[in-house]
Design a protein around this motif. Structure first.
Motif, PDB file in Angstrom:
ATOM      1  N   ILE A   1      -0.051   0.258  -9.206  1.00 61.23           N
ATOM      2  CA  ILE A   1       0.621  -0.452  -8.120  1.00 61.23           C
ATOM      3  C   ILE A   1       1.994   0.180  -7.943  1.00 61.23           C
ATOM      4  O   ILE A   1       2.808   0.162  -8.875  1.00 61.23           O
ATOM      5  CB  ILE A   1       0.766  -1.950  -8.426  1.00 61.23           C
ATOM      6  CG1 ILE A   1      -0.605  -2.581  -8.663  1.00 61.23           C
ATOM      7  CG2 ILE A   1       1.499  -2.656  -7.295  1.00 61.23           C
ATOM      8  CD1 ILE A   1      -0.539  -4.021  -9.126  1.00 61.23           C
ATOM      9  N   PRO A   2       2.278   0.788  -6.795  1.00 61.89           N
ATOM     10  CA  PRO A   2       3.567   1.465  -6.608  1.00 61.89           C
ATOM     11  C   PRO A   2       4.741   0.541  -6.920  1.00 61.89           C
ATOM     12  O   PRO A   2       4.819  -0.590  -6.447  1.00 61.89           O
ATOM     13  CB  PRO A   2       3.539   1.848  -5.124  1.00 61.89           C
ATOM     14  CG  PRO A   2       2.087   1.956  -4.789  1.00 61.89           C
ATOM     15  CD  PRO A   2       1.406   0.907  -5.614  1.00 61.89           C
ATOM     16  N   GLY A   3       5.644   1.024  -7.761  1.00 63.18           N
ATOM     17  CA  GLY A   3       6.842   0.277  -8.093  1.00 63.18           C
ATOM     18  C   GLY A   3       6.669  -0.772  -9.162  1.00 63.18           C
ATOM     19  O   GLY A   3       7.649  -1.374  -9.611  1.00 63.18           O
ATOM     20  N   VAL A   4       5.425  -1.018  -9.597  1.00 64.32           N
ATOM     21  CA  VAL A   4       5.190  -2.069 -10.595  1.00 64.32           C
ATOM     22  C   VAL A   4       4.427  -1.526 -11.791  1.00 64.32           C
ATOM     23  O   VAL A   4       4.823  -1.715 -12.934  1.00 64.32           O
ATOM     24  CB  VAL A   4       4.424  -3.264  -9.985  1.00 64.32           C
ATOM     25  CG1 VAL A   4       4.201  -4.344 -11.040  1.00 64.32           C
ATOM     26  CG2 VAL A   4       5.185  -3.833  -8.802  1.00 64.32           C
TER      27      VAL A   4
ATOM     28  N   ARG B   1      -6.384  -3.922  -1.917  1.00 66.68           N
ATOM     29  CA  ARG B   1      -5.220  -3.050  -1.913  1.00 66.68           C
ATOM     30  C   ARG B   1      -5.231  -2.082  -3.095  1.00 66.68           C
ATOM     31  O   ARG B   1      -5.705  -2.399  -4.185  1.00 66.68           O
ATOM     32  CB  ARG B   1      -3.925  -3.881  -1.943  1.00 66.68           C
ATOM     33  CG  ARG B   1      -3.844  -4.938  -0.855  1.00 66.68           C
ATOM     34  CD  ARG B   1      -3.913  -4.326   0.532  1.00 66.68           C
ATOM     35  NE  ARG B   1      -2.638  -3.719   0.904  1.00 66.68           N
ATOM     36  CZ  ARG B   1      -2.511  -2.788   1.837  1.00 66.68           C
ATOM     37  NH1 ARG B   1      -3.580  -2.318   2.469  1.00 66.68           N
ATOM     38  NH2 ARG B   1      -1.327  -2.320   2.132  1.00 66.68           N
ATOM     39  N   PHE B   2      -4.708  -0.874  -2.857  1.00 70.89           N
ATOM     40  CA  PHE B   2      -4.444   0.137  -3.885  1.00 70.89           C
ATOM     41  C   PHE B   2      -5.692   0.552  -4.654  1.00 70.89           C
ATOM     42  O   PHE B   2      -5.616   0.915  -5.826  1.00 70.89           O
ATOM     43  CB  PHE B   2      -3.366  -0.358  -4.861  1.00 70.89           C
ATOM     44  CG  PHE B   2      -2.110  -0.815  -4.174  1.00 70.89           C
ATOM     45  CD1 PHE B   2      -1.358   0.075  -3.414  1.00 70.89           C
ATOM     46  CD2 PHE B   2      -1.689  -2.127  -4.258  1.00 70.89           C
ATOM     47  CE1 PHE B   2      -0.205  -0.341  -2.769  1.00 70.89           C
ATOM     48  CE2 PHE B   2      -0.543  -2.552  -3.603  1.00 70.89           C
ATOM     49  CZ  PHE B   2       0.195  -1.660  -2.862  1.00 70.89           C
TER      50      PHE B   2
ATOM     51  N   ASN C   1      -7.171   0.984 -16.455  1.00 66.83           N
ATOM     52  CA  ASN C   1      -7.498   1.113 -15.031  1.00 66.83           C
ATOM     53  C   ASN C   1      -6.352   1.716 -14.228  1.00 66.83           C
ATOM     54  O   ASN C   1      -6.580   2.327 -13.179  1.00 66.83           O
ATOM     55  CB  ASN C   1      -7.880  -0.259 -14.464  1.00 66.83           C
ATOM     56  CG  ASN C   1      -9.196  -0.757 -15.009  1.00 66.83           C
ATOM     57  OD1 ASN C   1     -10.199  -0.049 -14.987  1.00 66.83           O
ATOM     58  ND2 ASN C   1      -9.205  -1.980 -15.526  1.00 66.83           N
ATOM     59  N   GLY C   2      -5.115   1.560 -14.716  1.00 69.47           N
ATOM     60  CA  GLY C   2      -3.976   2.143 -14.016  1.00 69.47           C
ATOM     61  C   GLY C   2      -3.914   3.650 -14.105  1.00 69.47           C
ATOM     62  O   GLY C   2      -3.097   4.273 -13.430  1.00 69.47           O
TER      63      GLY C   2
ATOM     64  N   GLY D   1      -0.267   7.774  -5.741  1.00 69.60           N
ATOM     65  CA  GLY D   1       1.153   7.567  -5.515  1.00 69.60           C
ATOM     66  C   GLY D   1       1.727   8.591  -4.573  1.00 69.60           C
ATOM     67  O   GLY D   1       1.173   9.666  -4.389  1.00 69.60           O
ATOM     68  N   ASP D   2       2.852   8.244  -3.951  1.00 71.53           N
ATOM     69  CA  ASP D   2       3.544   9.145  -3.029  1.00 71.53           C
ATOM     70  C   ASP D   2       2.563   9.659  -1.981  1.00 71.53           C
ATOM     71  O   ASP D   2       2.401  10.858  -1.785  1.00 71.53           O
ATOM     72  CB  ASP D   2       4.178  10.305  -3.803  1.00 71.53           C
ATOM     73  CG  ASP D   2       5.143  11.107  -2.949  1.00 71.53           C
ATOM     74  OD1 ASP D   2       5.631  10.558  -1.939  1.00 71.53           O
ATOM     75  OD2 ASP D   2       5.374  12.280  -3.258  1.00 71.53           O
ATOM     76  N   GLY D   3       1.900   8.738  -1.296  1.00 70.67           N
ATOM     77  CA  GLY D   3       0.738   9.082  -0.491  1.00 70.67           C
ATOM     78  C   GLY D   3       0.993   9.506   0.940  1.00 70.67           C
ATOM     79  O   GLY D   3       0.049   9.646   1.713  1.00 70.67           O
TER      80      GLY D   3
END
Length: 266
Positions: free
Chosen positions: A17-20, A136-137, A200-201, A230-232
């Motif tokens: 999850i971006p940022g988390v 999401r994601f 899973n991350g 990330g950075d998509g």
């Protein structure tokens, strides 16, 4: 002051999850009716001894889905589905569409990451969520099959804690024990359960837009579009960054529900 009530803790071994979250990151959320922080311990010797993993875990926003979230699409707003959730802690709020598109109101329902635009209080501690962004994601595989009683956790840096799990501890079952930070690990109010980190991350996202075309010779040419964790942004207007150490795909040919061929390609 009143005594703390038993702690509920949710371990979110979910996608990046971006940022988390990210590689080797597991998210922890904890809550209680009367909450003074929580501690998490783990045991590598099947519960004989415990080591502290995280202390003074901040209070999260946790509850349960009272209804089953219906199936929806992962590529547009889901304006038909709604879900009722009852919280044991915290509150929810509605946000503008642009705020949701910029990342607001992210939660997990079961194993699906969902964002909601509208949160309407319909009873004490109970909200009806609608105006949804689904799957999401990279959790679109969990859009179907929801049932009442699934976990609900709001995901925000203010309400979850990060735990880094070394790769040496992935796919191993350990005993975890948790409870109020007001008590020690052996207190009768502490709960414990076995859990396995699936990392899973750290799993790359599957490709999308899979297509197949027959050549004049009868061969089948299969193409797809790569996704990234990330950075998509397509900064060169050609493709998204790889963000992995290598590019490799496992392809399975399925006929009548059975895999008849599997191969790896770069």
């Amino acid at each position: 002051p009143p005594a703390p009530t038993p702690v509920r803790m949710e371990v979110l071994d979910t996608v990046t999850i971006p940022g988390v979250g990210g590689d080797g990151i597991v998210l922890i959320a904890a809550a209680a009716k009367i909450y003074y922080g929580a501690n998490l311990y783990w045991s590598v010797d099947n519960g004989v001894s415990f080591s502290l993993v995280k202390s003074d875990i901040r209070g999260g926003v946790i509850g349960d889905a009272l209804s089953a979230l219906g199936a929806g699409a992962s590529y547009t707003w889901d304006e038909r589905s709604s879900v009722d959730v009852r919280l044991i802690s915290g509150t929810l709020e509605s946000r503008q569409e642009i705020d949701v598109l910029n990342g607001a109101n992210l939660c997990i329902i079961g194993n699906e990451l969902v964002q909601y635009r509208s949160a309407v209080l319909i009873a004490e501690d109970t909200y009806r969520l609608s105006g949804l962004l689904r799957g999401r994601f990279g959790t679109e595989h969990y859009i179907k099959g929801h049932i009442p009683g699934e976990r609900f956790v709001r995901i925000h840096a203010d309400f979850v804690e990060q735990i880094t799990v070394p790769s040496a501890d992935w796919f191993k079952s350990y005993v975890y024990r948790y409870g109020s930070a007001s008590y020690n690990v052996l207190h009768e109010s502490y709960q414990q359960k076995a859990a396995t980190v699936q990392a899973n991350g750290s799993i790359p996202l599957s490709p999308c837009h899979v297509e197949g075309q027959r050549t004049k010779a009868g061969d089948l040419v299969i193409t797809w579009i790569r996704r990234t964790r990330g950075d998509g942004d397509m900064k060169d207007y050609t493709d998204v960054p790889l963000n992995e150490t290598t590019e490799k795909y496992e392809c399975a040919i399925v006929k009548d529900g059975a895999e008849i061929r599997t191969f790896v390609t770069s």
